[in-house]
Design an enzyme around this catalytic site. Structure first.
Site, mmCIF file in Angstrom:
data_model
loop_
_atom_site.group_PDB
_atom_site.id
_atom_site.type_symbol
_atom_site.label_atom_id
_atom_site.label_comp_id
_atom_site.label_asym_id
_atom_site.label_seq_id
_atom_site.Cartn_x
_atom_site.Cartn_y
_atom_site.Cartn_z
ATOM 1 N N THR A 285 0.859 -1.191 0.000
ATOM 2 C CA THR A 285 0.000 0.000 0.000
ATOM 3 C C THR A 285 0.896 1.242 0.000
ATOM 4 O OG1 THR A 285 -1.742 -1.186 1.163
ATOM 5 C CG2 THR A 285 -1.805 1.215 1.298
ATOM 6 N N ASN B 17 -5.891 -9.593 -7.740
ATOM 7 C CA ASN B 17 -5.908 -10.340 -6.482
ATOM 8 C C ASN B 17 -7.163 -11.191 -6.307
ATOM 9 O OD1 ASN B 17 -6.531 -7.437 -6.355
ATOM 10 N ND2 ASN B 17 -7.393 -7.928 -4.365
ATOM 11 N N GLN C 217 0.542 -9.440 -6.702
ATOM 12 C CA GLN C 217 0.090 -10.833 -6.843
ATOM 13 C C GLN C 217 0.901 -11.611 -7.875
ATOM 14 O OE1 GLN C 217 -1.841 -12.348 -4.841
ATOM 15 N NE2 GLN C 217 -2.792 -10.640 -3.751
ATOM 16 N N HIS D 150 4.724 -10.186 2.305
ATOM 17 C CA HIS D 150 3.936 -11.258 2.946
ATOM 18 C C HIS D 150 3.145 -12.104 1.964
ATOM 19 C CE1 HIS D 150 -0.219 -9.354 3.038
ATOM 20 N NE2 HIS D 150 0.518 -8.301 2.758
ATOM 21 N N THR E 171 14.013 4.578 10.584
ATOM 22 C CA THR E 171 15.050 3.566 10.816
ATOM 23 C C THR E 171 14.656 2.256 10.145
ATOM 24 O OG1 THR E 171 15.562 4.616 12.902
ATOM 25 C CG2 THR E 171 16.327 2.346 12.648
ATOM 26 N N CYS F 135 -8.533 -7.061 2.298
ATOM 27 C CA CYS F 135 -8.667 -5.708 2.847
ATOM 28 C C CYS F 135 -10.126 -5.296 2.944
ATOM 29 C CB CYS F 135 -7.945 -4.703 1.966
ATOM 30 S SG CYS F 135 -6.238 -5.090 1.790
HETATM 31 N N1 PLP Z 1 -2.078 -4.743 -4.335
HETATM 32 C C1 PLP Z 1 -2.610 -5.955 -4.470
HETATM 33 C C2 PLP Z 1 -2.893 -6.480 -5.842
HETATM 34 C C3 PLP Z 1 -2.897 -6.721 -3.337
HETATM 35 O O1 PLP Z 1 -3.432 -7.942 -3.493
HETATM 36 C C4 PLP Z 1 -2.605 -6.199 -2.065
HETATM 37 C C5 PLP Z 1 -2.941 -6.969 -0.855
HETATM 38 O O2 PLP Z 1 -3.827 -7.796 -0.857
HETATM 39 C C6 PLP Z 1 -2.031 -4.925 -1.981
HETATM 40 C C7 PLP Z 1 -1.787 -4.205 -3.132
HETATM 41 C C8 PLP Z 1 -1.717 -4.281 -0.669
HETATM 42 O O3 PLP Z 1 -0.799 -5.021 0.060
HETATM 43 P P1 PLP Z 1 -0.558 -4.655 1.606
HETATM 44 O O4 PLP Z 1 -1.868 -4.882 2.293
HETATM 45 O O5 PLP Z 1 0.492 -5.594 2.028
HETATM 46 O O6 PLP Z 1 -0.178 -3.238 1.673
#
Ligand code: PLP
Length: 376
Positions: A70, A148, A176, A198, A234, A322
């Protein structure tokens, strides 16, 4: 538990944890310190930067560590818009992740004009729509590599070529795609590209942004001189070491990723589509990640089905993690199929290489009985 939500997040692999451990225990210094106990950690950070760069076919000086994708996405927007204050037009698609869509919506309130490119029923966009949308006012094009929710893969090489030919900055949300398909930034002319650790067995709390050499940049997070003045704060050495190790492992496993995951995904997908009436696949049959399947169970509320699956220890989701607690139907399915109410009846299964055909047979039985009981 049978975990079928790898697009939401993945477990930290044992090798990654092992690589991180010294930096969580004995090596806890600050890499910016002048004394060796801290400064020697710069080497660990640079090794990780190189590991991430290698996974992306980039130069390590083009990799910036962030806290998450993000932040990477927001940083790319910030950098490109700051560089072109007179250009007030942004192009993206209607199926991007909320970290892009919500940033765009906030920018619209600040006076920017945003074009949300449409997708067809298979989730694909037309290059000609992109070509038509670009104007002399366009500051940035931001399009995702792989979706995603559906796994649909956009033609990133063609998109990047169009942007380059028209002299417009191109940002790609590759969250993804990383670790699932080959990314070679030597061949793909993206200016910025976002990564989330992650999603490929690194811990949460660390991401990366590729910024092409000479692409305009100004930091989103202003502070100290860390990351060559590109992101204050940091450095989290353990997390950075973790994402580096995960990138190294993902690169090694990349060649076999498809053959390892596709048969189980296909077994699940075909099993559902063939044996459960009124089910429908969302997303192009071939231009799609090997691990993802988005299926609409017409007449069945996705949330009820997911609750039942949860009782059986099966983890899947109705779309983006999310937005899992939001009442809103999926904007991705709505953009693809505006005419049917499919977006509240859709479940995303995203597999990992650790899922087996035995898991899938068990899941298929549970899905069938859950659907049966929800119909009664
Ligand atoms: N972009 C895509 C395509 C995602 O699938 C995700 C998380 O699901 C993100 C951005 C955002 O990742 P994060 O929540 O680790 O910031």
């Amino acid at each position: 538990m049978i975990y079928l939500d790898h697009n939401a997040t993945t477990s930290v692999s044992p090798e990654v944890l092992e690589a991180m451990m010294p930096y969580l225990t004995t090596e806890w210094g600050n890499p910016s310190s002048s004394y060796e106990f801290g400064s020697k950690l710069k080497m660990a950070v640079e090794k990780a930067r190189n590991q991430v760069a290698q996974l992306l076919g980039a130069n390590s000086r083009e990799i910036l560590f962030t806290s998450c994708a993000t932040e990477s996405n927001n940083t790319a927007f910030h950098a490109s818009l700051k560089a072109n204050p007179a250009k007030r037009h942004i192009i993206t698609s209607g199926v991007e992740h909320s970290s892009v869509i919500n940033d765009c919506m906030a920018l619209e309130k600040e006076g920017y004009k945003v074009t949300y490119l449409p997708v067809d029923r298979d989730g694909l966009l037309k290059i000609v729509d992109l070509e038509t949308a670009i104007t002399t006012e366009t500051a940035i094009v931001s399009l995702m590599w792989a979706n995603n929710e559906t796994g649909v893969v956009f033609p990133i090489s063609d998109i990047a070529q169009v942007c380059k030919a028209r002299g417009v900055l191109f940002h790609c949300d590759a969250v993804q795609a990383v670790g699932k398909i080959e990314i070679d930034l030597g061949k793909i002319q993206a200016d910025y590209l976002s990564v989330a650790g992650h999603k490929f067995n690194a811990p949460k709390g660390v991401g990366a942004l590729f910024v092409r050499n000479k692409a305009p940049f100004s930091p989103l997070i202003r502070g100290g001189h860390q990351e060559r003045g590109r992101r204050g704060g940091t450095e989290s050495v353990p997390l950075i070491v973790g994402v580096g190790k995960a990138a190294e492992l993902a690169r090694k496993k990349l060649l076999k990723y498809d053959v390892n995951v596709r048969p189980t995904r296909d077994a699940l997908e075909n099993g559902i589509l063939r044996s459960i009436p009124n089910t429908e696949l969302n997303g192009h049959s071939t231009q799609r990640l090997a691990n993802t399947t988005s299926i609409t169970f017409h007449g069945i509320e996705a949330e009820s089905l997911l609750l039942l699956l949860n009782r059986y220890g099966i983890c899947a989701s109705s779309g983006s993690a999310c937005l899992a607690d939001s009442e809103e139907p999926s904007h991705v399915i709505k953009a693809m199929k505006p005419d049917n109410g499919a977006s509240r009846q859709t479940v995303r299964f995203s597999l990992g290489t650790d899922n087996t055909l035995i898991d899938i047979n068990a899941v298929l039985n549970k899905i069938r009985s859950a659907v049966q009981s929800l119909k009664c």
